[in-house]
Design an enzyme around this catalytic site. Structure first.
Site, PDB file in Angstrom:
ATOM      1  N   HIS A   1      19.985  43.260  43.934  1.00  0.00           N
ATOM      2  CA  HIS A   1      20.068  42.610  45.248  1.00  0.00           C
ATOM      3  C   HIS A   1      18.702  42.084  45.648  1.00  0.00           C
ATOM      4  CE1 HIS A   1      23.722  45.101  45.291  1.00  0.00           C
ATOM      5  NE2 HIS A   1      24.212  44.143  46.058  1.00  0.00           N
TER       6      HIS A   1
ATOM      7  N   CYS B   1      15.343  43.417  43.951  1.00  0.00           N
ATOM      8  CA  CYS B   1      15.452  44.811  43.563  1.00  0.00           C
ATOM      9  C   CYS B   1      16.453  44.847  42.409  1.00  0.00           C
ATOM     10  CB  CYS B   1      15.961  45.543  44.802  1.00  0.00           C
ATOM     11  SG  CYS B   1      16.015  47.288  44.654  1.00  0.00           S
TER      12      CYS B   1
ATOM     13  N   ASP C   1      12.229  41.790  52.716  1.00  0.00           N
ATOM     14  CA  ASP C   1      11.079  42.597  53.126  1.00  0.00           C
ATOM     15  C   ASP C   1      10.026  42.662  52.022  1.00  0.00           C
ATOM     16  OD1 ASP C   1      12.338  44.147  51.256  1.00  0.00           O
ATOM     17  OD2 ASP C   1      12.829  45.791  52.613  1.00  0.00           O
TER      18      ASP C   1
ATOM     19  N   ARG D   1      12.123  40.559  48.140  1.00  0.00           N
ATOM     20  CA  ARG D   1      12.063  41.697  47.214  1.00  0.00           C
ATOM     21  C   ARG D   1      13.334  41.689  46.377  1.00  0.00           C
ATOM     22  NH1 ARG D   1      14.088  47.112  48.035  1.00  0.00           N
ATOM     23  NH2 ARG D   1      14.315  46.611  50.240  1.00  0.00           N
TER      24      ARG D   1
ATOM     25  N   CYS E   1      10.627  51.425  46.033  1.00  0.00           N
ATOM     26  CA  CYS E   1      12.058  51.613  46.294  1.00  0.00           C
ATOM     27  C   CYS E   1      12.783  52.303  45.150  1.00  0.00           C
ATOM     28  CB  CYS E   1      12.727  50.290  46.628  1.00  0.00           C
ATOM     29  SG  CYS E   1      13.000  49.225  45.204  1.00  0.00           S
TER      30      CYS E   1
END
Ligand code: FE
Length: 128
Positions: free
Chosen positions: A102, A116, A106, A114, A63
């Site tokens: 955040h 992030c 997923d 996750r 990501c």
């Protein structure tokens, strides 16, 4: 921890750290210093030094930000964030309230999460 006045945060943090941690900013994807970082150790809050994530919980999410499937217990707070026309779950440091990133549902099978997290919100401590 008593709330630190904004002017003191400005002195303590770099411009980028201040923008992420205190103004809930987001660094550009694939640019952060820890995105591809793979050393063994743990990550602490760049604002207050609280331990947040073990390197063993880091995974390649693709990501563009450092991603973790779990935080250390009792170190972060989660709140609903409806900014920017999205509904997300914000992750903040439990000790200083700094914005970290955040968390999404997923992640890998172990936890399904996750986290992030902005590199600029973190500092790394090498395993001794
Ligand atoms: Fe903190």
């Amino acid at each position: 921890m008593p709330a630190m006045p904004d002017k003191d945060w400005k002195k303590k943090l770099t411009k980028e750290q201040y923008h992420i941690l205190r103004e809930k900013g987001t660094e550009f994807p694939f640019t952060g210093k820890f995105y591809l970082h793979k050393e063994k150790g743990f990550y602490v809050c760049a604002g207050c030094g609280q331990k947040l994530f073990f390197s063993d919980a880091k995974f390649d999410s693709g990501c563009g930000w450092p991603s973790f499937f779990e935080s250390m217990p009792e170190t972060v707070e989660l709140r609903r964030d409806e900014s920017h026309g999205m509904v997300r779950t914000e992750v903040t440091c439990r000790k200083c309230g700094g914005h970290l990133g955040h968390v999404f549902d997923d992640g890998p099978i172990s936890t399904g999460k996750r986290y992030c997290i902005n590199s600029a919100a973190l500092e790394f401590r090498k395993k001794k």
